[in-house]
Design an enzyme around this catalytic site. Structure first.
Site, PDB file in Angstrom:
ATOM      1  N   GLU A   1      72.202  44.746  29.053  1.00 18.39           N
ATOM      2  CA  GLU A   1      72.648  45.290  27.772  1.00 18.39           C
ATOM      3  C   GLU A   1      72.470  46.804  27.780  1.00 18.39           C
ATOM      4  O   GLU A   1      72.390  47.438  26.733  1.00 18.39           O
ATOM      5  CB  GLU A   1      71.903  44.641  26.603  1.00 18.39           C
ATOM      6  CG  GLU A   1      70.407  44.709  26.637  1.00 18.39           C
ATOM      7  CD  GLU A   1      69.793  44.079  25.394  1.00 18.39           C
ATOM      8  OE1 GLU A   1      69.818  44.724  24.337  1.00 18.39           O
ATOM      9  OE2 GLU A   1      69.290  42.943  25.487  1.00 18.39           O
TER      10      GLU A   1
ATOM     11  N   HIS B   1      61.221  34.048  26.811  1.00 18.73           N
ATOM     12  CA  HIS B   1      61.644  35.446  26.681  1.00 18.73           C
ATOM     13  C   HIS B   1      60.495  36.232  26.055  1.00 18.73           C
ATOM     14  O   HIS B   1      59.922  35.820  25.042  1.00 18.73           O
ATOM     15  CB  HIS B   1      62.883  35.544  25.801  1.00 18.73           C
ATOM     16  CG  HIS B   1      63.219  36.939  25.403  1.00 18.73           C
ATOM     17  ND1 HIS B   1      63.407  37.941  26.328  1.00 18.73           N
ATOM     18  CD2 HIS B   1      63.381  37.520  24.171  1.00 18.73           C
ATOM     19  CE1 HIS B   1      63.669  39.073  25.693  1.00 18.73           C
ATOM     20  NE2 HIS B   1      63.658  38.844  24.388  1.00 18.73           N
TER      21      HIS B   1
ATOM     22  N   CYS C   1      69.401  39.700  25.531  1.00 17.06           N
ATOM     23  CA  CYS C   1      68.466  39.318  26.590  1.00 17.06           C
ATOM     24  C   CYS C   1      68.739  37.959  27.215  1.00 17.06           C
ATOM     25  O   CYS C   1      68.195  37.650  28.271  1.00 17.06           O
ATOM     26  CB  CYS C   1      67.035  39.343  26.037  1.00 17.06           C
ATOM     27  SG  CYS C   1      66.574  40.935  25.326  1.00 17.06           S
TER      28      CYS C   1
END
Length: 445
Positions: free
Chosen positions: A83, A244, A120
């Site tokens: 990203e 995550h 993500c």
């Protein structure tokens, strides 16, 4: 049926280090514990002035292919998840392939190249794409190279500034993998959210409180959805739970909610009932507000039990060790957590072959994915081949003034002439601009 999964992995961390407790906290007027205990972070990694998402990804991929004795013809697909891309048309995978062609005989002209974007979670989505490509029989015996690479910088004085990080994870997806086999079952939680976004801007706009709540809500949805296809989850079914990890403190919040969910209607809930009561059920309350207050009180009590703490220390905490020292890597975050957990097991001398991992990926905007991975027989050799400890130790230690300089150097809106802090050696480095404004790279011997 042939198994498919992650055969090998390599990690490249940004070559600069910022100590949050000793260097960052005093300048912010904060107590060190705000970062070390609250966020669960000790240090951030940053790219030197000649590093970016291309060099970090290419360096990780180079070491991976070289260690595995692979050549370009062995790779049929290169997917980059990021990203932090700097071009709206040309994918980062083409830059990385161009770098690799400087050091390998042959080329990647017959490899399919792409770039994935969904905050993500894109790294996990790229693995899914590679898995499906191989399972469909379209790989012609070749492997896929998946690279998650990001420079996770925030604007100065942004609340997220302390969670910054930079690095890349390169993964080889192949048949009969050495590290972990991927499951066919997946669970998803997805909704249109505006918790974190970059509308035509380098640094993110973040609604911090909402982002945490969205993360927890989507993870819960994904867990429930996974159970529809994979069956009821029990805490004892999984050796590790890599999540995550934007910062370890957020994983602490997610872990207790996950434990509460997977112990519901189990013998664990009944055993804990003697200490903290049974989990509240919504039908027993006259209002949603009363139920939510009761479930919140139960969760706080659950977090303090020895039973939960033992599970957390065994299943979750080992996955956070590396993140504590590098910060958030966006698309690479959950893949750093996987390596961290397996590294801890290897260092403890544990034989994890056949053990299962419950992997929770998340991307703002927002989507979560839950899937299961099974540790393979040669996992230890793959993990022990990494030199991540040496790389962490060799990072250049930034002063606060140097941190300000390097932050400006990577700010597209700032004019900066900051010189490099380290000397590139046996790695790819940024080499200026081309005639059409493209970035150029060279391999430094």
């Amino acid at each position: 049926m042939t198994s498919v999964g992650i055969d090998a992995v390599e990690i490249h961390t940004g070559k600069l280090r910022l100590d949050l407790a000793e260097t960052f906290a005093p300048e912010m007027g904060d107590a060190p514990e705000k970062y070390t205990k609250g966020l669960g972070l000790y240090a951030s990694s940053f790219p030197d002035t000649y590093e970016d998402i291309v060099t970090m990804g290419a360096n990780a991929a180079h070491r991976l292919l070289k260690r595995k004795g692979l050549k370009p013809d062995d790779i049929g697909r290169i997917d980059v998840a990021t990203e932090s891309a700097f071009d709206h048309s040309k994918p980062v995978s083409t830059y990385i392939a161009g770098c690799l062609e400087q050091v390998f005989e042959g080329d990647f002209h017959h490899a399919n190249k792409g770039e994935r974007k969904f905050a993500c979670v894109a790294g996990t989505q790229s693995i899914d794409d590679a898995y499906n490509w191989i399972k469909a029989g379209r790989n012609r015996g070749r492997a896929a190279l998946v690279i998650a690479t990001d420079t996770a910088l925030y604007a100065r004085d942004d609340p997220g500034e302390a969670t910054q990080g930079a690095g890349a994870v390169a993964m080889l997806i192949d048949e009969e993998p050495n590290l972990v086999e991927l499951s066919t079952e997946q669970g998803y939680g997805s909704a249109d959210e505006t918790d974190f976004l970059k509308p035509q801007q380098q640094f993110p706009s973040v609604d911090g409180k909402r982002s945490v709540n969205v993360y927890l809500a989507r993870m819960r949805e994904a867990l429930i959805d996974y159970e529809r296809v994979g069956g009821k989850i029990h805490p004892d079914d999984f050796r590790l739970g890599p999540f995550h990890t934007p910062f370890p403190g957020m994983v602490r919040k997610a872990a207790v909610l996950a434990y509460r969910h997977i112990t519901r209607d189990t013998e664990i809930e009944e055993e804990l009932a003697e200490e903290i009561g049974r989990q509240p059920r919504s039908e027993a309350f006259d209002s949603d507000e009363a139920y939510l207050e009761a479930i919140s009180e139960y969760t706080d009590a659950l977090k303090g039990t020895d039973r939960y703490q033992a599970w957390y220390n065994r299943t979750i905490d080992p996955t956070l060790t590396l993140s504590r020292h590098v910060g958030n890597w966006y698309t690479g975050s959950v893949h750093v957590a996987r390596v961290s957990g397996l590294k801890a097991l290897a260092e403890a001398g544990e034989d994890a072959t056949g053990e299962r991992l419950l992997v929770g990926s998340y991307g703002s905007g927002a989507q979560a994915e839950i899937h299961v991975e099974t540790v393979q027989e040669n996992w230890r050799e793959e993990i022990e081949a990494l030199d991540i400890d040496d790389r962490l130790e060799s990072r250049y230690e930034l002063t606060f003034e140097e941190y300000e300089d390097v932050h400006d150097a990577h700010n597209y809106d700032e004019e900066s002439a900051v010189e490099e802090f380290t000397v590139p050696e046996s790695e790819f480095a940024f080499d200026g601009w081309g005639r059409m404004g493209e970035r150029k790279y060279r391999y430094v011997e």
